[in-house]
Scaffold this active site. Structure first.
Site, PDB file in Angstrom:
ATOM      1  N   THR A 214       0.641  -1.240  -0.210  1.00 39.81           N
ATOM      2  CA  THR A 214      -0.110  -0.832   0.316  1.00 39.81           C
ATOM      3  C   THR A 214       0.767   1.156   0.028  1.00 39.81           C
ATOM      4  OG1 THR A 214      -1.731  -1.149   1.456  1.00 39.81           O
ATOM      5  CG2 THR A 214      -2.054   1.213   1.547  1.00 39.81           C
ATOM      6  N   GLY A 215       0.500   2.187  -0.822  1.00 35.57           N
ATOM      7  CA  GLY A 215       1.364   3.250  -0.578  1.00 35.57           C
ATOM      8  C   GLY A 215       1.758   4.260  -1.985  1.00 35.57           C
TER       9      GLY A 215
ATOM     10  N   THR B 186       4.285   4.076  -3.377  1.00 33.10           N
ATOM     11  CA  THR B 186       5.154   3.503  -4.667  1.00 33.10           C
ATOM     12  C   THR B 186       4.716   1.970  -4.631  1.00 33.10           C
ATOM     13  OG1 THR B 186       6.935   4.540  -2.384  1.00 33.10           O
ATOM     14  CG2 THR B 186       7.838   2.074  -4.366  1.00 33.10           C
TER      15      THR B 186
ATOM     16  N   GLY C 254       3.073   4.371   7.541  1.00 37.00           N
ATOM     17  CA  GLY C 254       2.988   5.836   6.620  1.00 37.00           C
ATOM     18  C   GLY C 254       1.143   5.910   6.561  1.00 37.00           C
TER      19      GLY C 254
ATOM     20  N   GLU D 146      -0.406  -5.150   6.097  1.00 37.59           N
ATOM     21  CA  GLU D 146       1.456  -5.215   5.641  1.00 37.59           C
ATOM     22  C   GLU D 146       2.072  -6.050   5.794  1.00 37.59           C
ATOM     23  OE1 GLU D 146       1.454  -0.452   3.560  1.00 37.59           O
ATOM     24  OE2 GLU D 146       2.630  -1.111   5.201  1.00 37.59           O
TER      25      GLU D 146
ATOM     26  N   LYS E 136      14.816   6.982   1.185  1.00 34.52           N
ATOM     27  CA  LYS E 136      14.237   6.255   1.840  1.00 34.52           C
ATOM     28  C   LYS E 136      15.723   5.055   3.109  1.00 34.52           C
ATOM     29  CE  LYS E 136       9.891   7.184   0.586  1.00 34.52           C
ATOM     30  NZ  LYS E 136       9.985   8.089  -0.281  1.00 34.52           N
TER      31      LYS E 136
END
Length: 220
Positions: free
Chosen positions: A29-30, A32, A97, A104, A122
């Site tokens: 998720t997110g 990227t 985040g 996850e 990162k």
């Protein structure tokens, strides 16, 4: 597309090399992970489907025609691909985040191989500059916050946000995370904590790091 997004997209393209033909894979998720989903659209006929780590990811996968499976209905997954908020050279991470840390962690733990995709910003020497998300049962929010203060952190309630599991998020600032595995276990033992965003027990197996020169560095 800005430079950071170009690095994320390059790492996402490289991650396709780790996707076995005919497999059901785990998808994170997110921002990227969304680049990875875009890449999956090109090879969707080569995979059976995916297990999503959030409702947002499930919706995105379905929108491009990839079948989404319930984790309870499948066995061990061959690979899980996701981004991170921070990662160190031991491939320990801070994630969550976007608030999907618990799912996850579940999907990552259900997978033989965890491929982390990230841009070069990162990769850090020490985790903790990014606030550590902690998912908590609503009635335990204040209790857990007090315990996190005793650990040296400054928890902040992520107001107006509820996880897919119906819980709350505390974002913990200023934690000294010198021993990520010990910190993960300490926080996860607190009554009312579902899980924290430290991924040290289930770290990444491979980091695909998008670089500003257009290359992707592989760290194992």
């Amino acid at each position: 597309m800005n430079e950071q997004d170009k690095m994320k997209a390059a790492a996402a393209r490289k991650a396709i090399d780790y996707v076995p033909e005919g497999a059901i894979i785990g998808v994170g998720t997110g921002s990227t992970a969304n680049f990875f989903i875009d890449e999956l659209a090109r090879i969707k006929d080569r995979i059976e489907g995916a297990v999503a780590s959030s409702q947002a990811t499930a919706d995105r996968l379905k929108a491009i025609g990839i079948q989404v499976f319930d984790l309870n209905g499948v066995g061990e997954l061959p690979v899980y691909v996701d981004g991170c908020d921070e990662i160190n050279h031991y491939l320990h991470m801070i994630k969550g985040g976007g608030g999907a840390l618990t799912r996850e962690k579940i999907v990552a733990t259900s997978s033989r191989q965890f491929i982390c995709i990230a841009d070069e910003s990162k990769l850090v020497k020490r985790l903790g500059a990014f606030p550590l998300p902690v998912e908590v049962i609503p009635m335990a929010r204040s209790l857990v916050a007090r315990k996190l203060v005793k650990l040296g952190g400054h928890p902040e309630w992520r107001e107006n946000f509820v996880t897919d599991n119906g819980n709350l998020i505390l974002d913990v600032h200023d934690l000294a995370i010198d021993q990520p595995l010990e910190m993960e276990e300490t926080i996860n033992r607190m009554a009312g904590v579902v899980t924290c965003g430290l991924f040290a027990r289930r770290r990444a197996d491979v980091l695909l790091l998008g670089r500003s020169d257009g290359t992707v560095q592989t760290i194992e």
